[in-house]
Design an enzyme around this catalytic site. Structure first.
Site, PDB file in Angstrom:
ATOM      1  N   HIS A 143      10.658 -58.134 -19.551  1.00  0.00           N
ATOM      2  CA  HIS A 143      11.156 -58.668 -20.795  1.00  0.00           C
ATOM      3  C   HIS A 143      10.966 -57.706 -21.962  1.00  0.00           C
ATOM      4  CE1 HIS A 143      13.245 -61.472 -23.144  1.00  0.00           C
ATOM      5  NE2 HIS A 143      12.411 -61.228 -24.109  1.00  0.00           N
ATOM      6  N   TYR A 174      13.126 -55.242 -25.496  1.00  0.00           N
ATOM      7  CA  TYR A 174      12.805 -54.971 -26.895  1.00  0.00           C
ATOM      8  C   TYR A 174      12.614 -53.486 -27.137  1.00  0.00           C
ATOM      9  CZ  TYR A 174      12.803 -59.876 -27.480  1.00  0.00           C
ATOM     10  OH  TYR A 174      13.231 -61.161 -27.522  1.00  0.00           O
ATOM     11  N   HIS A 193      24.748 -61.822 -20.137  1.00  0.00           N
ATOM     12  CA  HIS A 193      23.833 -61.876 -21.277  1.00  0.00           C
ATOM     13  C   HIS A 193      23.247 -60.509 -21.594  1.00  0.00           C
ATOM     14  CE1 HIS A 193      20.583 -63.068 -23.927  1.00  0.00           C
ATOM     15  NE2 HIS A 193      19.728 -62.514 -23.099  1.00  0.00           N
ATOM     16  N   PHE A 194      22.677 -59.848 -20.582  1.00  0.00           N
ATOM     17  CA  PHE A 194      22.001 -58.606 -20.956  1.00  0.00           C
ATOM     18  C   PHE A 194      22.983 -57.456 -21.177  1.00  0.00           C
ATOM     19  CE2 PHE A 194      21.041 -58.397 -16.268  1.00  0.00           C
ATOM     20  CZ  PHE A 194      21.657 -57.197 -15.974  1.00  0.00           C
ATOM     21  N   HIS A 195      24.204 -57.574 -20.623  1.00  0.00           N
ATOM     22  CA  HIS A 195      25.186 -56.554 -20.972  1.00  0.00           C
ATOM     23  C   HIS A 195      25.644 -56.716 -22.428  1.00  0.00           C
ATOM     24  CE1 HIS A 195      25.356 -55.481 -16.704  1.00  0.00           C
ATOM     25  NE2 HIS A 195      25.917 -54.367 -17.099  1.00  0.00           N
ATOM     26  N   ARG A 226      24.910 -63.580  -8.945  1.00  0.00           N
ATOM     27  CA  ARG A 226      25.036 -62.172  -9.301  1.00  0.00           C
ATOM     28  C   ARG A 226      24.765 -61.301  -8.085  1.00  0.00           C
ATOM     29  NH1 ARG A 226      19.404 -61.069 -12.648  1.00  0.00           N
ATOM     30  NH2 ARG A 226      20.178 -58.957 -12.741  1.00  0.00           N
ATOM     31  N   ARG A 227      25.045 -60.014  -8.229  1.00  0.00           N
ATOM     32  CA  ARG A 227      24.663 -58.990  -7.261  1.00  0.00           C
ATOM     33  C   ARG A 227      25.295 -59.169  -5.883  1.00  0.00           C
ATOM     34  NH1 ARG A 227      18.227 -58.166  -8.655  1.00  0.00           N
ATOM     35  NH2 ARG A 227      18.618 -56.680 -10.286  1.00  0.00           N
TER      36      ARG A 227
END
Lengths: 156, 269, 541
Positions: free
Chosen positions: C215, C219, C366-368, C429-430
């Site tokens: 996580h 950041y 989301h993370f893309h 996913r994946r």
């Protein structure tokens, strides 16, 4: 925010499993809870249903899980080899299957129907072929089958 | 500027930040360990210490409720990737002697002239597992089962090491440039069938899954049908039955023909 | 002053070169799993590509950007030559060697375990050794940043540390400690098994270690972007920073609360107790705070710029903003993507809502959106802003820069919105391919095609980006002047000691890690009955 999370945590049906349980993935087939003849759905004395399942490269056993509608369901599942995931589409049922540990989930389905149950974590090549199914049938129909079989599934 | 002291009770930043972090921790920790365990359905808590331990995630052994035992004899082999990593030469030698009795069906060099499986170059874990299952009765065969009555665990290990040591035979249909059928190359995801090669070599090998290239089509078909109709049950946790019973007859034929005819030299890269 | 121009340029060039390669792999993956392509004959190639894409994009690319930018900040904000430039080069070469070492087994298909490792799948040891080298190289940077700041403070007693450097050092400490989780997993758990000294591994413990990194690493990716928000954007658009203290507070808050919240990545895991899941969930809620502070401060700073340019009324300042300026455009795009991504993040952090989308394509979307969108678009801005100072050559084609940023923004929205949607439908996913002919999956087909086209736009945008940098090499030499950071409305002459150093916040970060991770890690470490056999990948014959 903390308050909201706490409130949701207490009041909603989806809860993290209460206890961490361990199991030896190499000896699942030798006996005990996850031996193949004990997998599938079982009716408990209190009328709830316990589903036992395993994930392995590259299938779930049982391949098709049969559960009654409008009944408290407890799913107990684990992995026989690597990390897998168990996701029932269109529902909140979603857990990691980590070898060495038992995943416990509670659920209750209102609508009869069929859902796909893909593995949701990469488990090596072949992961793309790891799809199971879940079939929800009316409670009466389920009880009728349960009268003749102790462990139920919808594998043809 | 006079340096104010940071780690001091007089510093408002120190007191404030540590106090805030500690209070979040105490409040959330209190809820997490003392309140939440009691609110979860079906979680029988035997006192405060038990509540804390369960919330902290102290593992316990899986519960032993009543289980339904199998009607058929299941495989009792426990496989791991460590087995057969370094087979001793003496084990291979002993295996060679023991394997003389196998030659009539499986061929003197481990390549069968009948429709028995080829064993030359087969993964040792596969031969070990099948022989072990014949011995315990998890797999039954009129010819094989009697042989196993007299074989010890060490004999099985030695035979497995010996056959694994033999070179895989070269292909015998060198001109066929056929494309692999879909069922072999991609499986059928919606029926839960992964590509054959993701366990049986070619793409990846999973301990206990045999190398299939060059095996007899008759033999492969017979085994797939046996898995599909449940007459063969020694695959651990239905691993192969899950696949075979989802295959239609045509796919079984295609897979068997493909593996039987594929030249070995071009495979596996 | 920028002395170490070659060093900084080397970091940026390597970062963007690897980024370009990994982006091509990503676009190929989107195409190959979409209904436009036939099922890939050997799915292992897909996972091989995915491992390379993830490893480069998650570990190597943002680390190099943070390092290069960090060296630039240290020299230009402290106005002193970089101390330990030789060590900085050693760090750079460690990353080069590490990347090559890990990518060789990946490209040979010997380590298709994906960048998250997830034992008991075990790949070739050189893959993991390479990553350890990359982390080692980046730790040299962490140490150098602290050393440079300490040296400056000794000769500038009583003077507030420049905001850019304060934030940069916070970022380096965050990374230094964040990487420890994955490093412990690699060195203590995975490498002994990959090298054959052991054959069993605790898969649950590995996931806990990994969540420590997983996580906070986000950041760390975000830090250069936030530094750009606070110290580049107001200056570039002709405004002033609204509040210097607010900026410092949000950076130290990241340091403290980004770390002890990682277990929310294991909400659906069986090896972590419900109590720790709850505590991490509570702390996760707090991490929204520094982002909200940032959004507020930057919006206020942008408003100041608008008003300085003559904007009137409650909304007039918006139209008065320099929209022709690529930096203005990029920060607006970045905020929009951060807004959508942050809203999605609120879903992920709640145990109950997470259950419906955990490990679906929603997560990838989301993370893309956050990383590829909000963060990387500001990496472009950092490069554009810094380039003339590094090469001594002006980037003159602002029009092309705007085109590039627009393409990236539109591409990222088109890529990730359908991605979120199919995630809600439960698409896992994946996976290398999907059977879109099945009625239950058929609704995913069109969104997946749209998403792939978004990916192609991103490739075009990256192409334009490289063209811009290439063309700037051919423009005449110019003197870009000293590299400057934005000035606050009320420049700080005195800063509380807590906000002029990092000690208190580092202590809190480590303390909270111990309270929030100590027990889950310790109790799994001492047990032997939770270890399971390893599964080695890459055995083809």
């Amino acid at each position: 925010m903390t308050g909201m999370a706490a409130y949701a945590g207490v009041h909603q049906a989806t809860m993290p499993q209460a206890r961490v349980e361990t199991v030896d993935p190499t000896t699942l087939h030798l006996g005990g809870e996850f031996v193949e003849s004990n997998l599938g759905s079982a009716i408990e004395p209190d009328g709830s249903v316990t589903v036992r399942a395993i994930g392995q490269q590259y299938s779930f056993t049982p391949q098709c899980i049969l559960v009654p509608a409008n009944t408290p369901i407890k799913i107990r599942a684990t992995s026989a080899d690597v990390v897998h995931g168990l996701l029932i589409q269109q529902t909140n049922v979603n857990a990691m299957l980590v070898p060495g540990y038992v995943s416990v989930l509670t659920a209750s389905f209102t609508q009869p129907g069929e859902h796909l149950m893909p593995c949701q974590e990469f488990c090596s090549v072949g992961h793309e072929g790891m799809w199971g199914r879940v079939k929800i049938i009316p409670k009466e129909d389920f009880l009728a089958i349960a009268a003749t079989q102790r462990r139920l599934s919808c594998v043809e | 500027m006079i340096e104010e002291r940071l780690f001091s009770l007089k510093n408002i930043w120190f007191v404030g930040s540590v106090g805030a972090a500690a209070s979040v921790l105490v409040v959330s920790g209190g809820l997490a360990f003392l309140v939440l365990p009691y609110t979860e359905r079906g979680n029988r808590i035997a006192g405060i210490w038990d509540a804390i331990c369960s919330a902290a995630g102290v593992p316990k052994k899986s519960s032993q409720s009543e289980t339904v035992a199998s009607q058929t004899k299941l495989s009792s082999v426990v496989l791991n990737s460590d087995m057969f990593k370094h087979p001793a030469p003496v084990s291979i030698g002993r295996g060679a002697t023991l394997a003389q009795q196998c030659a009539i069906c499986h061929g003197p060099t481990g390549v069968s002239r009948a429709d028995s499986p080829n064993l030359a170059g087969q993964y040792p874990s596969v031969i070990y597992k099948q022989l072990h299952d014949f011995k315990t009765g998890a797999r039954v065969n009129a010819v094989m089962s009697p042989f196993l009555a007299s074989m010890t665990e060490q004999d099985i290990l030695d035979v497995a090491s010996y056959y694994a040591f033999l070179p895989r035979p070269p292909g015998y249909h060198p001109d066929t440039a056929e494309v692999a059928p879909t069922i072999v190359e991609s499986g059928a995801p919606m029926r839960g069938i992964a590509p054959c090669g993701s366990c049986h070599g070619g793409i990846e090998n999973k301990a206990g899954s045999p190398w299939l290239e060059g095996q007899s089509a008759v033999y492969i078909k017979a085994q797939l049908h046996a898995f599909a109709n449940g007459s063969r049950t020694n695959d651990i946790s239905l691993q192969m039955r899950n696949v075979a019973r989802q295959m239609i007859d045509k796919e079984i034929d295609q897979a068997a023909e493909y593996y039987a005819s594929k030249p070995l030299t071009e495979s596996g890269e | 002053m920028l002395n170490s121009k070659r060093l900084i340029l080397a970091h940026f060039w390597l970062a963007f070169a690897l980024f370009g390669l990994a982006l091509l792999l990503g676009a190929w993956q989107m195409f190959i799993r979409s209904p436009m392509a036939a099922w890939i004959g050997n799915p292992e190639w897909y996972y091989r590509s995915l491992t390379a894409h993830g490893t480069i994009m998650a570990y190597v690319f943002p680390t190099l950007i943070a390092m290069g930018f960090g060296y630039a900040i240290s020299e230009s904000s402290l106005k002193q030559a970089l101390i330990g430039a030789r060590w900085a080069w050693i760090g750079f070469w460690l990353i080069v060697v590490g990347t090559v070492t890990s990518m060789i087994p990946v490209s040979l298909g010997l380590a298709s375990v994906l960048y998250t490792f997830y034992p008991p799948l075990i790949g070739n040891p050189f893959y993991y050794i390479g990553i350890v080298l990359v982390v080692g190289g980046s730790w040299i940077w962490v140490a150098l940043m602290a050393i440079n700041l300490a040296s400056w403070k000794r000769s500038n007693r009583g003077v507030p540390v420049p905001l850019a450097m304060y934030a940069n050092v916070a970022s380096s400490w965050l990374w230094g400690w964040t990487a420890v989780g994955a490093a412990l997993e690699l060195v203590l758990q995975i490498l002994p098994v990959a090298l054959g000294f052991k054959s069993t591994i605790d898969a649950g413990l590995a996931r806990v270690f990994f969540s420590w990194t997983l996580h906070a690493i986000v950041y760390f990716w975000l830090m250069p972007t936030y530094i750009a928000y606070y110290t580049i954007v107001p200056r570039a658009i002709g405004g002033k920073l609204y509040s210097d203290s607010m900026a410092r507070i949000s950076f130290v808050l990241f340091l403290v609360v980004a770390m002890p919240i990682g277990i929310h990545h294991t909400f659906a895991d069986p090896q972590v107790g419900a109590g720790f899941k709850f505590i991490h969930s509570a702390f996760t809620a707090i991490v929204a705070l520094p982002t909200l502070l940032t959004v507020f401060t930057i919006c206020a700073s942008v408003e100041i710029a608008g008003r300085l340019r003559g904007g009137r009324g409650p909304f007039g300042w918006l139209t008065a903003l320099p929209w022709q300026n690529p930096v203005m455009l990029a920060v607006a795009f970045s905020f929009i993507m951060l807004g959508f991504g942050g809203a999605g993040g609120l879903i992920n952090m709640s145990y109950q809502l997470d259950a419906s989308i955990h490990n679906t394509q929603w997560i990838t979307g989301h993370f893309h959106l956050i990383f590829g969108g909000a963060i990387v678009i500001m990496y472009f801005v950092i490069a554009y802003d810094l380039w003339p100072h590094l090469t001594g050559r002006e980037i003159r084609n602002l029009h092309l820069m705007r085109v590039q940023l627009w393409l990236w923004f539109v591409g990222m929205i088109v890529t990730t919105f359908p991605w979120h949607y199919v995630g809600v439908l439960g698409m896992p996913r994946r996976m290398a391919f999907f059977d879109y002919t099945d009625p239950a999956i058929a609704p995913d087909a069109i969104p997946v095609v749209m998403s792939a086209f978004g990916g192609f736009l991103l490739v075009v945008s990256a192409g334009v980006f490289f063209a811009i940098l290439y063309k700037s090499q051919r423009s005449p030499l110019c003197d870009a002047g000293p590299y400057r950071f934005s000035v606050a409305v009320h420049p700080q002459t005195k800063v509380p000691v807590a906000l002029n150093g990092h000690a208190l916040w580092i202590a809190l970060m480590i303390g909270l890690t111990v309270t929030n991770y100590g027990f889950p890690i310790a109790q799994l470490t001492v047990r032997s009955d939770t270890s399971v056999p390893a599964y080695y990948v890459g055995t083809r014959k």
